[in-house]
Structure formats: structure tokens, C-alpha cells
Design a protein around this motif. Sequence first.
Motif, short mmCIF file in Angstrom:
data_model
loop_
_atom_site.label_atom_id
_atom_site.label_comp_id
_atom_site.label_asym_id
_atom_site.label_seq_id
_atom_site.Cartn_x
_atom_site.Cartn_y
_atom_site.Cartn_z
N ALA A 76 49.07 -12.53 -9.65
CA ALA A 76 49.46 -12.29 -11.05
C ALA A 76 48.42 -11.43 -11.75
O ALA A 76 48.77 -10.49 -12.49
N VAL A 77 47.16 -11.72 -11.53
CA VAL A 77 46.09 -10.92 -12.14
C VAL A 77 46.18 -9.48 -11.65
O VAL A 77 46.11 -8.53 -12.44
N LEU A 78 46.37 -9.32 -10.36
CA LEU A 78 46.37 -7.97 -9.79
C LEU A 78 47.57 -7.15 -10.25
O LEU A 78 47.41 -5.96 -10.56
N VAL A 79 48.76 -7.73 -10.34
CA VAL A 79 49.91 -6.93 -10.80
C VAL A 79 49.76 -6.55 -12.27
O VAL A 79 50.13 -5.44 -12.67
N ALA A 80 49.18 -7.44 -13.08
CA ALA A 80 48.91 -7.09 -14.48
C ALA A 80 47.88 -5.95 -14.53
O ALA A 80 48.03 -5.00 -15.31
N HIS A 81 46.86 -6.05 -13.70
CA HIS A 81 45.83 -5.01 -13.62
C HIS A 81 46.44 -3.66 -13.22
O HIS A 81 46.12 -2.62 -13.82
N LEU A 82 47.29 -3.67 -12.21
CA LEU A 82 47.90 -2.42 -11.74
C LEU A 82 48.73 -1.77 -12.85
O LEU A 82 48.70 -0.55 -13.02
N TYR A 83 49.45 -2.57 -13.60
CA TYR A 83 50.22 -2.03 -14.72
C TYR A 83 49.26 -1.40 -15.74
O TYR A 83 49.48 -0.29 -16.20
N LEU A 120 46.44 -10.20 -19.59
CA LEU A 120 45.49 -9.12 -19.84
C LEU A 120 45.75 -8.61 -21.25
O LEU A 120 46.88 -8.25 -21.57
N GLU A 121 44.72 -8.58 -22.05
CA GLU A 121 44.86 -8.04 -23.40
C GLU A 121 43.87 -6.91 -23.56
O GLU A 121 42.66 -7.10 -23.43
N ASN A 122 44.42 -5.71 -23.79
CA ASN A 122 43.59 -4.50 -23.91
C ASN A 122 42.63 -4.37 -22.72
O ASN A 122 41.46 -4.04 -22.89
N GLY A 123 43.15 -4.67 -21.52
CA GLY A 123 42.36 -4.51 -20.30
C GLY A 123 41.43 -5.66 -19.98
O GLY A 123 40.79 -5.67 -18.94
N SER A 124 41.35 -6.64 -20.86
CA SER A 124 40.46 -7.79 -20.64
C SER A 124 41.26 -9.01 -20.19
O SER A 124 42.27 -9.36 -20.82
N ALA A 130 38.81 -10.50 -7.27
CA ALA A 130 37.57 -11.11 -7.74
C ALA A 130 36.50 -10.05 -8.03
O ALA A 130 35.70 -10.22 -8.95
N LYS A 131 36.52 -8.95 -7.28
CA LYS A 131 35.57 -7.87 -7.56
C LYS A 131 35.91 -7.18 -8.89
O LYS A 131 35.03 -6.80 -9.64
N LEU A 132 37.22 -7.03 -9.16
CA LEU A 132 37.64 -6.42 -10.41
C LEU A 132 37.32 -7.29 -11.62
O LEU A 132 36.98 -6.80 -12.69
N TYR A 133 37.47 -8.61 -11.43
CA TYR A 133 37.28 -9.58 -12.52
C TYR A 133 36.32 -10.66 -12.05
O TYR A 133 36.74 -11.71 -11.56
N PRO A 134 35.01 -10.43 -12.17
CA PRO A 134 34.00 -11.38 -11.68
C PRO A 134 34.15 -12.79 -12.26
O PRO A 134 33.69 -13.75 -11.65
N ILE A 135 34.81 -12.93 -13.40
CA ILE A 135 35.03 -14.26 -13.97
C ILE A 135 35.85 -15.15 -13.02
O ILE A 135 35.82 -16.38 -13.12
N LEU A 136 36.54 -14.53 -12.07
CA LEU A 136 37.36 -15.27 -11.10
C LEU A 136 36.58 -15.72 -9.86
O LEU A 136 37.15 -16.35 -8.98
N ILE A 137 35.30 -15.43 -9.80
CA ILE A 137 34.51 -15.77 -8.61
C ILE A 137 34.54 -17.27 -8.29
O ILE A 137 34.68 -17.62 -7.11
N PRO A 138 34.46 -18.18 -9.28
CA PRO A 138 34.57 -19.61 -8.91
C PRO A 138 35.89 -19.95 -8.19
O PRO A 138 35.88 -20.67 -7.19
N GLU A 139 37.01 -19.41 -8.68
CA GLU A 139 38.30 -19.64 -8.01
C GLU A 139 38.31 -18.97 -6.64
O GLU A 139 38.85 -19.51 -5.68
N HIS A 140 37.71 -17.80 -6.56
CA HIS A 140 37.61 -17.07 -5.30
C HIS A 140 36.88 -17.92 -4.26
O HIS A 140 37.34 -18.09 -3.13
N ASN A 141 35.72 -18.45 -4.65
CA ASN A 141 34.93 -19.26 -3.72
C ASN A 141 35.68 -20.52 -3.31
O ASN A 141 35.64 -20.93 -2.14
N ARG A 142 36.37 -21.15 -4.25
CA ARG A 142 37.15 -22.35 -3.95
C ARG A 142 38.28 -22.01 -2.97
O ARG A 142 38.56 -22.76 -2.05
N GLU A 143 38.90 -20.87 -3.19
CA GLU A 143 40.03 -20.46 -2.34
C GLU A 143 39.56 -20.17 -0.91
O GLU A 143 40.29 -20.43 0.04
#
Length: 157
Positions: free
Chosen positions: A144-151, A18-22, A117-130
Motif C-alpha cells: 500500500a505504501v509503495l503504490v501510493a509512493h509510485l502515484y 501519503l500527504e504531500n509526499g509525506s 523501508a529504504k524510501l520511508y525509514p520510519i517503516l524500519i521497525p515493521e521491516h525488521n519485524r517482517e
Amino acid sequence: MVILGISIGTRTSGIAILENGSLQTWNTLSFRNKWSERKADKIIAKYDHYLKRHKVTVVVLKVPPFTHQTEAILTILKKVQDLIGFHGCMVQYKTQAEIKQAIPEIRNGRDLINHTAKLYPILIPEHNRELVNRNSYHDKMFEAVLVAHLYNEGLKH
């Protein structure tokens, strides 16, 4: 600020930048070989690659609860601590229980994946695959995405 989220594992690890929240980078790393010191070094080398490439300032590690930390996990944790110290990054540790405490609607792995996936819609393809996989493969990446987001969210409050 550049945050590296890592969900530690001996067979798979999740990585998120995550860089500057992105959300810039996310990946699931596989380590199929039998456990050895050499395998531990390969895992650490992958983490080191992300630290250097993205000029990381903070590392957030999603770790198993103390009761589930095997010798292999403890070895990786020690090596990661040394690596983070070498790079001079700040570090924070999160367990599944702490994630659930921070986000009460997360009750299980599927909830965690859906929420991320709701927080980061770019992850929807991985979400659907999972969702269709019988054996979850990318769950560590979502962690990993979620712990970075929480920080990152903690910085805003």
C-alpha cells in the motif's frame, strides 16, 4: 494532495496515507471472519474511515492479477469503486507486475519490503519485524505504501 494506498485482501489489507509526499499513516487491517457480504461491508467501512478522516483525494489500489481475482475480491473491488465514486476521488489500479515494471530491482516480496523501508525509514521497525516473521503479515501494508509512493512520484514527472 492526500493519497490513500490500499493493498486489497479478504483476510488482510494494507493501508497507507501519503500527504504531500509525506507518509502520515500506515497499517495492516485484519479480517478473520469467514467470507460473507457482511465481512465485505466491514472491509469497506474500514476503507471509508480512512477516506473521511484524511480527506483523501486519490486512491491507489494494489490488486491481484485478473487471473487471481476471486468472487470475494471482485465483490470488494465493486464496493470500493462505489465508495470511491461516492467520495469523488480519483482512482488508479496497480498490479504486482506493474510495480515490478516501475521498479525493476523488485523481484519478490522481500525486495518490495526492503525497497519501501529504504524510501520511508520510519517503516524500519515493521521491516525488521517482517524479516523475522515466518508468515508475512505486514507485506500488504508495504504494498500500500509503495503504490501510493509510485502515484506520487508519477506526479513529479
